[in-house]
Enzyme design. Sequence first.
Site, mmCIF file in Angstrom:
data_model
loop_
_atom_site.group_PDB
_atom_site.id
_atom_site.type_symbol
_atom_site.label_atom_id
_atom_site.label_comp_id
_atom_site.label_asym_id
_atom_site.label_seq_id
_atom_site.Cartn_x
_atom_site.Cartn_y
_atom_site.Cartn_z
ATOM 1 N N SER A 73 0.840 -1.189 0.000
ATOM 2 C CA SER A 73 0.000 0.000 0.000
ATOM 3 C C SER A 73 0.883 1.250 0.000
ATOM 4 O O SER A 73 2.102 1.172 -0.051
ATOM 5 C CB SER A 73 -0.931 -0.017 1.206
ATOM 6 O OG SER A 73 -1.873 -1.067 1.077
ATOM 7 N N GLY A 74 0.242 2.408 0.027
ATOM 8 C CA GLY A 74 0.990 3.663 -0.030
ATOM 9 C C GLY A 74 1.059 4.235 -1.435
ATOM 10 O O GLY A 74 1.698 5.262 -1.656
ATOM 11 N N HIS A 75 0.410 3.551 -2.400
ATOM 12 C CA HIS A 75 0.418 4.015 -3.790
ATOM 13 C C HIS A 75 -0.965 4.468 -4.239
ATOM 14 O O HIS A 75 -1.231 4.570 -5.441
ATOM 15 C CB HIS A 75 0.912 2.907 -4.716
ATOM 16 C CG HIS A 75 2.173 2.258 -4.269
ATOM 17 N ND1 HIS A 75 3.317 2.985 -4.036
ATOM 18 C CD2 HIS A 75 2.464 0.968 -3.973
ATOM 19 C CE1 HIS A 75 4.276 2.155 -3.631
ATOM 20 N NE2 HIS A 75 3.788 0.934 -3.578
ATOM 21 N N ASP A 95 6.693 -8.957 -4.388
ATOM 22 C CA ASP A 95 5.445 -9.129 -5.147
ATOM 23 C C ASP A 95 5.571 -10.277 -6.140
ATOM 24 O O ASP A 95 4.673 -11.125 -6.252
ATOM 25 C CB ASP A 95 5.103 -7.840 -5.914
ATOM 26 C CG ASP A 95 4.621 -6.719 -4.996
ATOM 27 O OD1 ASP A 95 4.183 -7.011 -3.868
ATOM 28 O OD2 ASP A 95 4.687 -5.550 -5.422
ATOM 29 N N HIS A 121 8.617 3.820 -3.522
ATOM 30 C CA HIS A 121 8.707 3.257 -2.169
ATOM 31 C C HIS A 121 9.550 4.121 -1.254
ATOM 32 O O HIS A 121 10.145 3.633 -0.290
ATOM 33 C CB HIS A 121 9.254 1.830 -2.219
ATOM 34 C CG HIS A 121 8.322 0.882 -2.879
ATOM 35 N ND1 HIS A 121 8.330 0.643 -4.226
ATOM 36 C CD2 HIS A 121 7.292 0.144 -2.376
ATOM 37 C CE1 HIS A 121 7.368 -0.221 -4.526
ATOM 38 N NE2 HIS A 121 6.724 -0.529 -3.433
#
Lengths: 330, 330
Positions: free
Chosen positions: B56-58, B111, B218
């Site tokens: 997450s964070g995108h 990923d 990131h």
Amino acid sequence: MNRRHLVNDPDHVIPEALEGLELSHPSLVRWDPGANLILRHSPAVHKVGLISGGGSGHEPLHAGFVGTGMLDVAVAGAVFASPTALQIQTGTVAADSGRGVLQVVKNYTGDVLNFQIAAELAAEDHIEVQSVRVDDDLATRPSLVGGRGTAAVIAVEKVCGAAAELGADLAQVADLGRRVVSRSRTLSLALEACAHPGSGTPAFELPADLVEFGVGIHGERGVSRMPYGPADDLVDQLVDPLLADLELGSGDAVVAIVNGLGTLYPLELSLAARRTHHRLADRGVSVARSLVGSFVTSVDMKGLSITLVHSDDAFLRLWDAPVRTPNLTW
Amino acid sequence: MNRRHLVNDPDHVIPEALEGLELSHPSLVRWDPGANLILRHSPAVHKVGLISGGGSGHEPLHAGFVGTGMLDVAVAGAVFASPTALQIQTGTVAADSGRGVLQVVKNYTGDVLNFQIAAELAAEDHIEVQSVRVDDDLATRPSLVGGRGTAAVIAVEKVCGAAAELGADLAQVADLGRRVVSRSRTLSLALEACAHPGSGTPAFELPADLVEFGVGIHGERGVSRMPYGPADDLVDQLVDPLLADLELGSGDAVVAIVNGLGTLYPLELSLAARRTHHRLADRGVSVARSLVGSFVTSVDMKGLSITLVHSDDAFLRLWDAPVRTPNLTW
């Protein structure tokens, strides 16, 4: 470190940004560099025209909402400065397709004055003009000049745009707009002030343990400061006064606009939306529709506003009607 | 002053944000809190399923792109951390409607590994899985593990989603995705690093006269630093290597994605879009379609990425096909 922006000459930022909008959405809008207007690529035919505008620095407002189902023309002033009456007059003429023009005006002295002069000039050209003044900001409603116009302007532009598209006449569209304003309230807070594009200096400084409550969208200070704390507590401080002022209670429905003021990022906005829903559900108020994103900004202010619009079925039909603009489409 | 965010407990930010997304778009998506999935509100029937995800964070990636014409399922890890193979397996089962599932995977070791394990687990359930690995970041393509996956993932999800909706089979959709990847390149730069939600400390500091070139999504450092300067000069530093690497020239057409990495505001993005158009026009390259906004972010990083996708008529037909998701609709 001072704040840095991605700009060229700060004096050219608005025309450059409008040109960028036109280049990015050539099938939707075109830019008139003479009067700094954004117009529909294909002008509407025989419908009430909608024009809005004001100082820049609130992007995507208003230029991003020009297109089918919303505005015909957006007029851009410099950052935080009203466009001139002549710019607005040029836009009013462009917005008219024979059934008159509705001005959607946020309640700021300069905007109100210049839109009024433009309306008088347009009358000389035999263009019928009516005006809806948006004054939804609850923090400033007790003041002499009334509440500032903030994010409720999106709701006014959306539903008046839909009504105009469906063939309503000027009086009907204006009346609708005024009813939306009367049923809309907004409150906002900021974690960081904005800095003008190309300026490294924020408009004000905040202590680490406080947030600014009741900020507007022009970089100004708010009406008070409150402790910084968890997101849920801060959101409650915005939602609760809106519920009280609109006298909302069990069985009522709203459209909720959870709006980023510039640099709040999506995770934070989603958290605010979640709490807004929960807080309203606790009072028996249902959220009929949500709009979550950065729509009415104050350059790079880090903060949010929450707008509640007391809605009914007629409002929701117009809200749900198709819209196709650079920044709102469904 | 340290940076401040609108959060509650930083450990709960992702499920809270996903719940907020579900509450804001109840007709489009639903949230599975067990595996932190966002799924279509109404599952698709008898089409190739599309799943993507990652750390997450995108946001709005990936959950904001679940819906008709794009993803069936998005799987969310913690901030900047891959979801587990079991989460992805659960999502893969949910995405399957009998014609197999395409994984869209950004090229990061965690990923890639976890999606691979999930594919093997799904095979045991007799679900056919293929995978498209997105590695568009030009700054890191010379490295041993290949380029990172960044904003080209939007193009892959959009056109593969459209093809799946139109009835293409799994091999066709996968082949299409790989062709899009091969024709896509991205470069990015940052004026400010990001800070993890709830952390006040940016990931790195920049001197006032430099920007970070070749950053990823990131929070990591870029591959070099270059002088801070006018927007147009900075944009050229991104666009020119993309043109060269894709060997684009007179008569070619692209889709241009001008993407904010978190806290770049709309005026700045419009300026970047304008310069991108001009720079390409100077080389005889036309911008067939533009996407300008913050779609693939790195929390609150202040920066942008520019993605060029070498396009043709077949690609544009799929790009233009209807899409209805929380954060992309036309």
